[in-house]
Motif scaffolding. Structure first.
Motif, PDB file in Angstrom:
ATOM      1  N   GLY A  74     -13.922  -6.863 -19.808  1.00 51.27           N
ATOM      2  CA  GLY A  74     -13.968  -8.289 -19.483  1.00 51.27           C
ATOM      3  C   GLY A  74     -14.852  -9.052 -20.451  1.00 51.27           C
ATOM      4  O   GLY A  74     -14.503 -10.150 -20.899  1.00 51.27           O
ATOM      5  N   ILE A  75     -15.998  -8.473 -20.782  1.00 52.26           N
ATOM      6  CA  ILE A  75     -16.910  -9.109 -21.741  1.00 52.26           C
ATOM      7  C   ILE A  75     -16.243  -9.228 -23.105  1.00 52.26           C
ATOM      8  O   ILE A  75     -16.308 -10.285 -23.760  1.00 52.26           O
ATOM      9  N   LYS A  76     -15.575  -8.159 -23.525  1.00 49.11           N
ATOM     10  CA  LYS A  76     -14.887  -8.176 -24.822  1.00 49.11           C
ATOM     11  C   LYS A  76     -13.797  -9.242 -24.847  1.00 49.11           C
ATOM     12  O   LYS A  76     -13.659  -9.986 -25.833  1.00 49.11           O
ATOM     13  N   GLU A  77     -13.036  -9.329 -23.761  1.00 47.15           N
ATOM     14  CA  GLU A  77     -11.952 -10.310 -23.680  1.00 47.15           C
ATOM     15  C   GLU A  77     -12.503 -11.744 -23.707  1.00 47.15           C
ATOM     16  O   GLU A  77     -11.979 -12.603 -24.431  1.00 47.15           O
ATOM     17  N   GLN A  78     -13.563 -11.988 -22.939  1.00 44.68           N
ATOM     18  CA  GLN A  78     -14.140 -13.327 -22.888  1.00 44.68           C
ATOM     19  C   GLN A  78     -14.793 -13.703 -24.220  1.00 44.68           C
ATOM     20  O   GLN A  78     -14.711 -14.852 -24.655  1.00 44.68           O
ATOM     21  N   ARG A  79     -15.425 -12.743 -24.873  1.00 43.18           N
ATOM     22  CA  ARG A  79     -16.040 -13.027 -26.173  1.00 43.18           C
ATOM     23  C   ARG A  79     -14.972 -13.361 -27.207  1.00 43.18           C
ATOM     24  O   ARG A  79     -15.147 -14.262 -28.028  1.00 43.18           O
ATOM     25  N   SER A  80     -13.859 -12.613 -27.169  1.00 39.44           N
ATOM     26  CA  SER A  80     -12.757 -12.893 -28.085  1.00 39.44           C
ATOM     27  C   SER A  80     -12.192 -14.285 -27.839  1.00 39.44           C
ATOM     28  O   SER A  80     -11.934 -15.048 -28.779  1.00 39.44           O
ATOM     29  N   SER A  81     -11.995 -14.624 -26.563  1.00 37.29           N
ATOM     30  CA  SER A  81     -11.491 -15.950 -26.206  1.00 37.29           C
ATOM     31  C   SER A  81     -12.470 -17.033 -26.624  1.00 37.29           C
ATOM     32  O   SER A  81     -12.073 -18.090 -27.146  1.00 37.29           O
ATOM     33  N   LEU A  82     -13.756 -16.775 -26.403  1.00 39.23           N
ATOM     34  CA  LEU A  82     -14.792 -17.750 -26.760  1.00 39.23           C
ATOM     35  C   LEU A  82     -14.840 -17.963 -28.273  1.00 39.23           C
ATOM     36  O   LEU A  82     -14.927 -19.107 -28.749  1.00 39.23           O
ATOM     37  N   ASP A  83     -14.784 -16.872 -29.027  1.00 40.65           N
ATOM     38  CA  ASP A  83     -14.826 -16.968 -30.495  1.00 40.65           C
ATOM     39  C   ASP A  83     -13.621 -17.749 -31.014  1.00 40.65           C
ATOM     40  O   ASP A  83     -13.756 -18.587 -31.921  1.00 40.65           O
ATOM     41  N   ALA A  84     -12.435 -17.450 -30.455  1.00 40.69           N
ATOM     42  CA  ALA A  84     -11.213 -18.139 -30.893  1.00 40.69           C
ATOM     43  C   ALA A  84     -11.292 -19.627 -30.570  1.00 40.69           C
ATOM     44  O   ALA A  84     -10.930 -20.480 -31.406  1.00 40.69           O
ATOM     45  N   ALA A  85     -11.760 -19.956 -29.377  1.00 37.95           N
ATOM     46  CA  ALA A  85     -11.865 -21.360 -28.966  1.00 37.95           C
ATOM     47  C   ALA A  85     -12.896 -22.092 -29.821  1.00 37.95           C
ATOM     48  O   ALA A  85     -12.690 -23.240 -30.220  1.00 37.95           O
ATOM     49  N   THR A  86     -14.018 -21.424 -30.109  1.00 37.97           N
ATOM     50  CA  THR A  86     -15.066 -22.036 -30.931  1.00 37.97           C
ATOM     51  C   THR A  86     -14.566 -22.284 -32.350  1.00 37.97           C
ATOM     52  O   THR A  86     -14.811 -23.351 -32.933  1.00 37.97           O
ATOM     53  N   GLU A  87     -13.847 -21.300 -32.904  1.00 33.01           N
ATOM     54  CA  GLU A  87     -13.304 -21.439 -34.260  1.00 33.01           C
ATOM     55  C   GLU A  87     -12.276 -22.568 -34.316  1.00 33.01           C
ATOM     56  O   GLU A  87     -12.259 -23.370 -35.259  1.00 33.01           O
TER      57      GLU A  87
ATOM     58  N   SER B 165      -3.092 -41.982 -35.535  1.00 28.37           N
ATOM     59  CA  SER B 165      -3.871 -42.219 -34.312  1.00 28.37           C
ATOM     60  C   SER B 165      -3.420 -41.288 -33.193  1.00 28.37           C
ATOM     61  O   SER B 165      -4.250 -40.766 -32.432  1.00 28.37           O
ATOM     62  N   ALA B 166      -2.095 -41.075 -33.102  1.00 25.69           N
ATOM     63  CA  ALA B 166      -1.559 -40.162 -32.080  1.00 25.69           C
ATOM     64  C   ALA B 166      -2.016 -38.739 -32.348  1.00 25.69           C
ATOM     65  O   ALA B 166      -2.363 -37.988 -31.407  1.00 25.69           O
ATOM     66  N   GLN B 167      -2.038 -38.343 -33.627  1.00 22.91           N
ATOM     67  CA  GLN B 167      -2.497 -37.005 -33.984  1.00 22.91           C
ATOM     68  C   GLN B 167      -3.967 -36.818 -33.615  1.00 22.91           C
ATOM     69  O   GLN B 167      -4.361 -35.769 -33.091  1.00 22.91           O
ATOM     70  N   VAL B 168      -4.776 -37.852 -33.889  1.00 27.31           N
ATOM     71  CA  VAL B 168      -6.201 -37.784 -33.545  1.00 27.31           C
ATOM     72  C   VAL B 168      -6.373 -37.684 -32.024  1.00 27.31           C
ATOM     73  O   VAL B 168      -7.198 -36.907 -31.525  1.00 27.31           O
ATOM     74  N   ALA B 169      -5.556 -38.475 -31.284  1.00 27.39           N
ATOM     75  CA  ALA B 169      -5.633 -38.435 -29.812  1.00 27.39           C
ATOM     76  C   ALA B 169      -5.265 -37.047 -29.290  1.00 27.39           C
ATOM     77  O   ALA B 169      -5.923 -36.512 -28.379  1.00 27.39           O
ATOM     78  N   ASN B 170      -4.208 -36.450 -29.860  1.00 26.51           N
ATOM     79  CA  ASN B 170      -3.792 -35.095 -29.442  1.00 26.51           C
ATOM     80  C   ASN B 170      -4.876 -34.071 -29.755  1.00 26.51           C
ATOM     81  O   ASN B 170      -5.138 -33.162 -28.945  1.00 26.51           O
ATOM     82  N   LEU B 171      -5.505 -34.218 -30.927  1.00 24.28           N
ATOM     83  CA  LEU B 171      -6.572 -33.293 -31.302  1.00 24.28           C
ATOM     84  C   LEU B 171      -7.778 -33.445 -30.376  1.00 24.28           C
ATOM     85  O   LEU B 171      -8.418 -32.459 -30.002  1.00 24.28           O
ATOM     86  N   ASN B 172      -8.074 -34.689 -29.994  1.00 22.24           N
ATOM     87  CA  ASN B 172      -9.184 -34.919 -29.058  1.00 22.24           C
ATOM     88  C   ASN B 172      -8.899 -34.296 -27.698  1.00 22.24           C
ATOM     89  O   ASN B 172      -9.788 -33.714 -27.063  1.00 22.24           O
ATOM     90  N   GLU B 173      -7.643 -34.405 -27.245  1.00 23.40           N
ATOM     91  CA  GLU B 173      -7.254 -33.783 -25.972  1.00 23.40           C
ATOM     92  C   GLU B 173      -7.371 -32.267 -26.059  1.00 23.40           C
ATOM     93  O   GLU B 173      -7.858 -31.618 -25.127  1.00 23.40           O
ATOM     94  N   GLU B 174      -6.900 -31.710 -27.188  1.00 21.99           N
ATOM     95  CA  GLU B 174      -7.001 -30.256 -27.364  1.00 21.99           C
ATOM     96  C   GLU B 174      -8.463 -29.829 -27.405  1.00 21.99           C
ATOM     97  O   GLU B 174      -8.838 -28.798 -26.823  1.00 21.99           O
ATOM     98  N   ARG B 175      -9.306 -30.611 -28.058  1.00 20.26           N
ATOM     99  CA  ARG B 175     -10.730 -30.282 -28.128  1.00 20.26           C
ATOM    100  C   ARG B 175     -11.374 -30.326 -26.747  1.00 20.26           C
ATOM    101  O   ARG B 175     -12.199 -29.469 -26.416  1.00 20.26           O
ATOM    102  N   ASP B 176     -10.957 -31.304 -25.925  1.00 22.22           N
ATOM    103  CA  ASP B 176     -11.490 -31.383 -24.555  1.00 22.22           C
ATOM    104  C   ASP B 176     -11.084 -30.155 -23.748  1.00 22.22           C
ATOM    105  O   ASP B 176     -11.891 -29.605 -22.982  1.00 22.22           O
ATOM    106  N   ARG B 177      -9.813 -29.721 -23.925  1.00 24.12           N
ATOM    107  CA  ARG B 177      -9.352 -28.520 -23.214  1.00 24.12           C
ATOM    108  C   ARG B 177     -10.128 -27.294 -23.686  1.00 24.12           C
ATOM    109  O   ARG B 177     -10.501 -26.432 -22.875  1.00 24.12           O
ATOM    110  N   LEU B 178     -10.367 -27.224 -24.980  1.00 25.07           N
ATOM    111  CA  LEU B 178     -11.105 -26.084 -25.527  1.00 25.07           C
ATOM    112  C   LEU B 178     -12.557 -26.087 -25.042  1.00 25.07           C
ATOM    113  O   LEU B 178     -13.122 -25.022 -24.775  1.00 25.07           O
TER     114      LEU B 178
END
Length: 282
Positions: A52-65, A170-183
């Protein structure tokens, strides 16, 4: 099994053979239960937590990157948007100037005027040089007005293209901001889950140490019971050898125990009690 169970608090010196055998069986069961729990920790629970720790760390690293990449992409889009906005502003200003200078005539009328006057020139339908120059002047004037109309149309089209490009960025920036919020939410969840897993790991380590401590105490108790049973068996054998099978089981052993307690307390022992204590064979 309650780790705090105080099965070792009973004084085994007061127990008889059958009670000791029953207690030995109980302790053997406790040892097996403790062993099973420790093995389950080492093989299953620990593996599950580590995975579980390995899986969460992998997910965290991917999201951070990915968050870093998004920040870079947003910075690039914002730079592009600033450049486009500047072009839109200049184009809009130039367009307002051009539109103010547009001729009142319709484009179709100006085209028709150019054609008709050009025909006069081509067919030489003019009376003299002066009239010819007037016709050429009308052609030039109409042509310049047409060029102004075409230039204004081109600028207007460029303005529409730039406006569409701005909206797209502007739409691309908005989509990226939404993705960043989800991340960011995903990163927060992963960190919370990692905290829970590490806390479980620490608790399991403490629980394992507690089980091992209980195991050691139970083993000592188990060994003490075995030693006690061996001692009683030896006494039983001696009792049968000296007195036959007439004495009840453990009679001689109980007499010896009583003599030991009297000796420890400083009480006076009988000759038989002294002989029993000091002539016992190892």
């Amino acid at each position: 099994m309650e780790l705090a169970a105080d099965s070792g608090s009973n004084d085994i010196s007061s127990l008889g053979w059958d009670e000791l055998v029953a207690l030995k069986r109980q302790l053997a069961g406790e040892l097996k239960e403790i062993t099973d729990k420790v093995i389950d920790m080492d093989r299953n629970r620990s593996s599950q937590i580590n995975n579980g720790i390995k899986e969460q760390r992998s997910s965290l690293d991917a999201a951070t990157e990915r968050t870093k990449q998004i920040r870079q992409e947003i910075e690039k889009h914002n730079a592009d948007l600033l450049s486009v906005s500047d072009k839109i502003s200049k184009t809009k200003n130039f367009l307002s100037v051009m539109e103010a200078r547009l001729p009142s005539e319709k484009e179709e009328d100006l085209i028709s005027a150019v054609k008709s006057n050009q025909s006069l020139i081509d067919e030489k339908k003019y009376s003299g040089e002066r009239e010819k120059n007037d016709i050429l002047s009308r052609i030039k004037d109409a042509s310049m007005k047409l060029e102004a109309i075409k230039a204004t149309r081109t600028i207007r089209e460029q303005y529409q293209i730039l406006t569409a490009e701005s909206a797209k960025i502007s739409a691309q920036v908005a989509n990226l901001n939404e993705e960043r919020d989800r991340l960011r939410s995903k990163i927060a969840e992963a960190n919370a889950e990692l905290d829970r897993l590490y806390d479980s790991k620490r608790k399991m380590s403490a629980e394992r140490a507690e089980y091992l401590s209980k195991y050691d105490g139970t083993v000592k108790r188990f060994d003490a019971i075995n030693a006690r049973l061996d001692e009683m068996a030896a006494m039983r054998k001696r009792q049968r050898e000296e007195y036959g099978y007439n004495l009840p089981s453990d009679t001689l052993f109980k007499v010896k125990e009583t003599a030991k307690k009297k000796l420890e307390s400083g009480s006076k022992l009988s000759l038989d009690e002294l002989r029993l204590l000091y002539t016992e064979k190892d």
